[in-house]
Each structure stands twice: as C-alpha cells, then as structure tokens.
Design a protein around this motif. Structure first.
Motif, short mmCIF file in Angstrom:
data_model
loop_
_atom_site.label_atom_id
_atom_site.label_comp_id
_atom_site.label_asym_id
_atom_site.label_seq_id
_atom_site.Cartn_x
_atom_site.Cartn_y
_atom_site.Cartn_z
N VAL A 163 13.95 2.08 -30.09
CA VAL A 163 13.17 0.89 -30.78
C VAL A 163 14.14 0.77 -31.81
O VAL A 163 14.70 1.74 -32.43
CB VAL A 163 11.84 1.39 -31.22
N LEU A 164 14.13 -0.53 -32.36
CA LEU A 164 15.02 -0.94 -33.33
C LEU A 164 14.24 -1.58 -34.63
O LEU A 164 13.19 -2.05 -34.51
CB LEU A 164 15.84 -2.26 -32.93
N ALA A 165 14.72 -0.86 -35.76
CA ALA A 165 13.95 -1.05 -36.94
C ALA A 165 14.26 -2.46 -37.37
O ALA A 165 13.45 -3.37 -38.14
CB ALA A 165 14.10 -0.09 -38.03
N PRO A 170 22.59 -10.26 -39.46
CA PRO A 170 23.83 -9.74 -39.73
C PRO A 170 23.82 -8.16 -40.53
O PRO A 170 22.85 -7.79 -40.97
CB PRO A 170 24.34 -10.77 -40.91
N LEU A 171 24.88 -7.62 -40.19
CA LEU A 171 24.89 -6.03 -40.50
C LEU A 171 24.99 -5.91 -42.26
O LEU A 171 24.16 -5.14 -42.63
CB LEU A 171 26.28 -5.37 -40.25
N GLU A 172 25.43 -6.98 -42.78
CA GLU A 172 25.34 -6.94 -44.16
C GLU A 172 23.92 -7.09 -44.89
O GLU A 172 23.66 -6.66 -46.05
CB GLU A 172 26.34 -7.99 -44.79
N GLU A 173 22.86 -7.43 -43.97
CA GLU A 173 21.54 -7.59 -44.50
C GLU A 173 20.74 -6.50 -43.96
O GLU A 173 19.56 -6.29 -44.36
CB GLU A 173 20.99 -9.06 -43.87
N VAL A 174 21.38 -5.57 -43.13
CA VAL A 174 20.49 -4.51 -42.81
C VAL A 174 19.84 -3.66 -43.79
O VAL A 174 18.74 -3.14 -43.91
CB VAL A 174 21.09 -3.48 -41.68
N LYS A 175 20.89 -3.28 -44.71
CA LYS A 175 20.44 -2.22 -46.02
C LYS A 175 19.44 -2.86 -46.44
O LYS A 175 18.35 -1.89 -46.84
CB LYS A 175 21.84 -2.42 -46.76
N ALA A 176 19.21 -3.95 -46.98
CA ALA A 176 17.94 -4.47 -47.79
C ALA A 176 16.66 -4.52 -47.03
O ALA A 176 15.56 -4.36 -47.42
CB ALA A 176 18.28 -5.96 -48.28
N LEU A 177 16.88 -4.41 -45.67
CA LEU A 177 15.61 -4.59 -44.70
C LEU A 177 15.28 -3.07 -44.34
O LEU A 177 13.83 -3.11 -44.01
CB LEU A 177 15.96 -5.30 -43.48
N ILE A 178 15.92 -2.21 -44.61
CA ILE A 178 15.29 -0.72 -44.43
C ILE A 178 14.59 -0.37 -45.64
O ILE A 178 15.21 0.13 -46.63
CB ILE A 178 16.61 0.29 -44.07
N THR A 179 13.16 -0.61 -45.61
CA THR A 179 12.27 -0.22 -46.69
C THR A 179 11.21 0.94 -46.00
O THR A 179 11.35 0.85 -44.90
CB THR A 179 11.41 -1.35 -46.95
N LYS A 180 10.72 1.65 -46.94
CA LYS A 180 9.68 2.43 -46.52
C LYS A 180 8.57 2.03 -45.58
O LYS A 180 8.14 2.43 -44.48
CB LYS A 180 9.10 3.23 -47.59
N GLU A 181 8.17 0.59 -46.09
CA GLU A 181 7.31 -0.01 -45.65
C GLU A 181 7.78 -0.25 -43.99
O GLU A 181 6.82 -0.39 -42.91
CB GLU A 181 6.75 -1.39 -46.34
N ARG A 182 8.92 -0.80 -43.87
CA ARG A 182 9.25 -1.38 -42.51
C ARG A 182 9.46 -0.21 -41.50
O ARG A 182 8.98 -0.19 -40.53
CB ARG A 182 10.61 -2.12 -42.52
N VAL A 183 10.02 0.87 -42.05
CA VAL A 183 10.27 2.03 -41.06
C VAL A 183 8.94 2.61 -40.79
O VAL A 183 8.66 2.95 -39.68
CB VAL A 183 11.11 3.16 -41.83
N GLU A 184 7.95 2.69 -41.76
CA GLU A 184 6.53 3.26 -41.53
C GLU A 184 5.88 2.29 -40.34
O GLU A 184 5.50 2.95 -39.44
CB GLU A 184 5.83 3.36 -42.64
N THR A 185 6.03 1.10 -40.58
CA THR A 185 5.31 0.02 -39.51
C THR A 185 5.84 0.29 -38.13
O THR A 185 5.25 0.37 -37.23
CB THR A 185 5.65 -1.39 -39.95
N ILE A 186 7.25 0.17 -37.99
CA ILE A 186 7.89 0.55 -36.75
C ILE A 186 7.38 1.75 -36.18
O ILE A 186 6.95 1.77 -34.82
CB ILE A 186 9.22 0.56 -36.91
N LEU A 187 7.40 2.83 -36.94
CA LEU A 187 6.95 4.09 -36.30
C LEU A 187 5.28 4.10 -35.87
O LEU A 187 5.08 4.56 -34.72
CB LEU A 187 6.98 4.98 -37.33
N ARG A 188 4.60 3.58 -36.77
CA ARG A 188 3.20 3.18 -36.35
C ARG A 188 3.15 2.42 -34.82
O ARG A 188 2.18 2.83 -34.10
CB ARG A 188 2.41 2.79 -37.37
#
Length: 333
Positions: A163-165, A170-188
């Motif tokens: 599963v992709l978070a 673009p790769l340069e935008e990935v860092k800003a998108l890796i947030t607690k909220e996003r990762v938690e949502t993907i896991l749920r």
C-alpha cells in the motif's frame, strides 16, 4: 441462478493498450469466472476484436440488464465516442474525455448495484489533463466520483500486498506529505480492508521514508516526527503494526516474515518490489471506496500501443481478483 459476478471493464485510454488487452482477454480468458461488460465505445472495441477474434461480435447495450452472455458475443455498454481516426500512442484531449466518461459511468453503475465490481484498463494522465480533468490518477478520480474522503492504493501479487502512503507526486513533494495524520489514515484504511476480506488479525509492516529510517535523525526525522507516532496511535486501538523498517531490509526478507500488507511511503519504494515479486501479474486495488475496483499494474504503454504485442495477463488477474472479492463469502465478511 447465475453465480458469476458481473464485472464492468472500462476501456481506458483508447490510444493505449487498453482496447487491445480487452479484446485479447475478454472473449476467451475470463468467461469461466465472471461476466464481463465493457464500458466504452462499441466501434473502438469492435476494431480491436476484428484483429484477434474476428468471429466475435459486439452486443451493444444501454444498461447492464440488457447484456446476454452467449458464445460469440461481447457485451459493450456504448457510452463514449472515440473518433475512428484517433491516433494511437499519443495523448489527446478526445482520448482523455472518453477515458473519464467511461470511468464515471462504471462508478455510477457500481454505486447503483447494477454491477458487482469495476476493473479498469489504464489511463494516461496527460490525456485526462488535456481533457480538463486534473486528477493525478485513477485513485483520486474514483475518490472524487464516489465522494470518498480516505482511499489508498494497494498492489497485490506474488503473495505480497503493498500500500502506498503517497502515489503520483514528485519525489521532492513526498517529504511534506508524510504526516502522522496521513500515515495513520492509510494504516486504518488498510487494516479495515484486510479484515473485510476475512483476515482476523492482520499484521501490517511499515517502511520508513529515509535511508536506514533516518539513523536517529542523521538522514531525516520523518520517522520520529510522523511515522512512529502514527504507529503508536493505531496500536492503541489494537491494530497490529510493526516498523518503521528500512525498506531494503524489509523487502529483502519479506518472504520469510509473516506480513499481510506493507505500507510504503512513496511510489517507487512500493512499486519496484511488488512488480518484481509478481512478474507482471500484480493487481491494483483501491481501498476505502464504497465500491470494489481492481486494475492492471501497468500503464497505457504507448511504446507498444497498436503493435499487437501487449500482454493481457494483468487484466485477467485484475478481473479474477474482482470476481473473487465480490463473491458471497467475501461480501459477507
């Protein structure tokens, strides 16, 4: 009573390999486990059928209940115009409009319960943008069409689910998108889907973002600031997760580690190992939607479009997965 599920198969980008793989697969390779209904342009499908199965004729319908599944016919719900002179292997606004129109129609049919699932042929992002639809891809389009807030893209194949978070950014935008909220949502979302298909207590492994998971902050702090807090949060609700793991180490031993799914942080981090594991037969599944959607694991392949050499294997597996997941056993899970 008919037990084979009714699967809506979208045409995809008409300038890519979608119509070709549909024409190759649907008349001969999927009839034993599902009833395929193509959503697209009947004339376009017929042109491709004439090349591979000249004895197969199109049965045009306006709604799924008009379809009849008999030898020598392929049912097409004719709902999009593809110009006969549309160039192959080229992104066009006309191709993009047709691709989006058939996806919207398939979604409407699925939401209304007129088909059991959707399997999508590949679209071209440039073409749909030329047509005025600025979606990054199928996942975001389907979320919009179904008014779904939280979705996730999963690839399944070779006894591996990834599963992709983040997806097509673009790769340069990935860092800003890796947030607690996003990762938690993907896991749920991932955990919910795994339980829905009958896995009682699924285990989810989670990769880090940075090399060696940041090495204590030397190579980045996304693990400490976002990923670990997300893992702690879902664990508190009884979800079985492990990580963050270094992606290279995790995928190097994945076949020896009992894991029901792996959540990765960006596109290539997850796509490379799943495509290697599946040898080209992985299936794309959109998690979180109120409908069931599967897809091929490849793009429009403009480099070979129109040459008659595209493989339909991934489309067949995507339809097989759609049929399996829409079976009564899974529906009742």
């Amino acid at each position: 009573m008919e037990s084979r599920p009714l699967i809506a198969v979208t045409l995809g980008d008409p300038s890519g390999i979608g119509p070709e793989i549909i024409a190759k697969a649907l008349p001969a390779r999927v009839q034993d486990f599902c009833r395929p209904l193509v959503i697209g342009d009947a004339a376009c499908v017929q042109r491709h059928l004439d090349r591979y199965y000249p004895n197969i004729k199109i049965h045009t319908v306006t709604q799924p209940k008009e379809a009849h599944f008999v030898a020598g016919h392929l049912n097409v719900l004719d709902c999009a115009h593809v110009p006969a002179d549309l160039p192959m292997a080229q992104a066009t606004a006309a191709g993009g409009r047709a691709a989006v129109a058939v996806i919207r129609k398939a979604v409407d049919l699925a939401l209304a319960g007129e088909v059991h699932a959707i399997t999508t042929a590949p679209i071209n992002k440039e073409a749909i943008h030329l047509a005025g639809h600025p979606y990054p891809g199928h996942t975001e389009m389907l979320a919009d069409f179904t008014h779904t807030q939280h979705v996730a893209l999963m690839l399944a194949g070779g006894n591996l689910r990834v599963v992709l978070a983040t997806t097509h950014v673009p790769l340069e935008e990935v860092k800003a998108l890796i947030t607690k909220e996003r990762v938690e949502t993907i896991l749920r979302v991932t955990h919910k889907w795994l339980t829905q298909i009958g896995i009682d207590r699924p285990h989810i492994a989670v990769t880090g973002l940075n090399p060696h998971c940041g090495d204590g902050g030397v190579f980045g702090d996304e693990e400490a600031m976002a990923i670990v807090p997300a893992l702690d949060s879902v664990r508190a609700d009884g979800i079985d997760v492990s990580g963050p793991h270094s992606a290279d180490a995790l995928f190097g031993r994945i076949h020896h580690t009992p894991t029901d799914a792996v959540v990765t942080m960006y596109h290539d981090q997850g796509m490379i190992p799943i495509k290697m594991a599946s040898m080209g037969s992985a299936v794309n599944i959109t998690l979180g939607l109120p409908i069931l959607r599967t897809s091929v694991d490849h793009g429009t392949a403009y480099d070979i479009a129109g040459q008659g050499i595209a493989s339909a294997d991934s489309l067949v597996e995507a339809m097989r997965m759609a049929a399996t997941l829409s079976s009564p056993a899974h529906a009742a899970s």
